[in-house]
Design a protein around this motif. Structure first.
Motif, PDB file in Angstrom:
ATOM      1  N   ASP A  51       0.813  -1.219   0.000  1.00  0.00           N
ATOM      2  CA  ASP A  51       0.000   0.000   0.000  1.00  0.00           C
ATOM      3  C   ASP A  51       0.849   1.274   0.000  1.00  0.00           C
ATOM      4  O   ASP A  51       0.324   2.382   0.146  1.00  0.00           O
ATOM      5  CB  ASP A  51      -0.951   0.016   1.196  1.00  0.00           C
ATOM      6  N   PRO A  93       5.286   0.267  -4.997  1.00  0.00           N
ATOM      7  CA  PRO A  93       5.159   0.920  -3.690  1.00  0.00           C
ATOM      8  C   PRO A  93       6.517   1.367  -3.164  1.00  0.00           C
ATOM      9  O   PRO A  93       7.535   0.699  -3.392  1.00  0.00           O
ATOM     10  CB  PRO A  93       4.543  -0.168  -2.809  1.00  0.00           C
ATOM     11  N   THR A 117       2.815   4.486  -1.239  1.00  0.00           N
ATOM     12  CA  THR A 117       2.673   5.420  -2.356  1.00  0.00           C
ATOM     13  C   THR A 117       3.921   5.351  -3.242  1.00  0.00           C
ATOM     14  O   THR A 117       5.035   5.301  -2.735  1.00  0.00           O
ATOM     15  CB  THR A 117       2.515   6.859  -1.825  1.00  0.00           C
TER      16      THR A 117
END
Length: 277
Positions: A17, A75, A19
């Motif tokens: 997850d 990620p 960024t």
């Protein structure tokens, strides 16, 4: 002080997850155009059948090389979580909080064949690319990065002490000026073992000891060193301390002495020698 570290050879992938990376959002944003160039070239090479040979990695790392083709969307996590290994475990950069974490972001620069340099808190994806690679479309990375890193780092280093813990490939990408307008107090960190009255250079323990020194310089009380003599005094605070354990034997070792040598050339660094036993 400016602490220069090599990246770890192995990289730990960020959580799913995370960024994705923003090359312009990393430390030294002026490096963004060159980061984009290297990123594109790496993705192209990593899709080739001979990618592992070009990147000088073993066939067992094929999966890691394949990840290089999608780094823009992969990620990302703080560099302190991605770079793992002996030096980083000993330094404990990821455990820093408050003022010490801020000092690390201001004072530590991790050199990278892909990003040029990053700070500990910069968010990056795991990748495979050594500074020693001759990357098609870019050329020899140390040479390609050299003018960009000089512009990004010379003013930061000027008038300060540069604590150089890098290996030769990353040293080739940027050498601090020791004369002129942007002169710095450049100090290379060398680790030797003393046994039976003889001192010999070590490798695994050298990485660990440089990590211990890095962590100590960030956590110690008082002002950060700004000269070679102040760096020596700070390093000597570790004299007599147990700083590590031998792999295999489980025996502990201590730092017994820190010395500061003169440069061997007009433009070369002084040497901070850390002696362990």
């Amino acid at each position: 002080m400016l602490i220069c570290l090599p990246p770890s050879e192995g990289k730990t992938p960020a959580p799913d997850d995370g960024t994705p990376v923003d090359p312009a959002g990393l430390t030294a944003p002026e490096l963004a155009p060159q980061r984009e160039t290297v990123l594109d070239a790496l993705a192209s090479v990593s899709a080739r059948d001979d990618a592992t040979q070009v990147l000088h990695v073993g066939a067992t790392l094929t999966e890691e090389v394949a990840r290089n083709t999608a780094l823009r969307t992969a990620p990302a996590a703080p560099a302190t979580d991605v770079y793992t290994g002996v030096l980083y475990a000993a330094a404990g950069l990821g455990d820093l909080t408050g003022p010490t974490a801020q000092l690390a972001d201001e004072s530590v620069r991790i050199f990278s064949g892909l990003w040029g340099v990053v700070a500990p808190a910069d968010r990056i994806p795991a990748y495979r690319l050594s500074m020693g690679v001759d990357l098609p479309g870019v050329g020899k990375l140390a040479t390609a990065w050299r003018p960009h890193l000089a512009r990004a780092l010379e003013k930061r280093a000027a008038g300060d002490v540069v604590v150089d813990c890098r290996s030769a490939a990353y040293l080739a990408a940027w050498k601090p000026a020791t004369t002129g307008e942007h002169a710095a107090d450049w100090v290379a960190v060398r680790v030797v073992r003393e046994a039976a009255g003889k001192r010999t250079v070590v490798s695994h323990n050298a990485k660990h000891t440089r990590g211990v020194l890095t962590g100590h310089l960030l956590r110690r009380a008082g002002d950060a060193p700004s000269s070679a003599d102040e760096l020596l005094a700070a390093a000597r605070e570790l004299d007599g301390q147990v700083i590590g354990t031998e792999v295999g034997t489980g025996l502990s070792y201590r730092m017994i002495e820190a010395t500061l040598g003169d440069p061997t050339s007009r433009r070369g660094p002084r040497t901070l020698e850390l002696v362990i036993a």
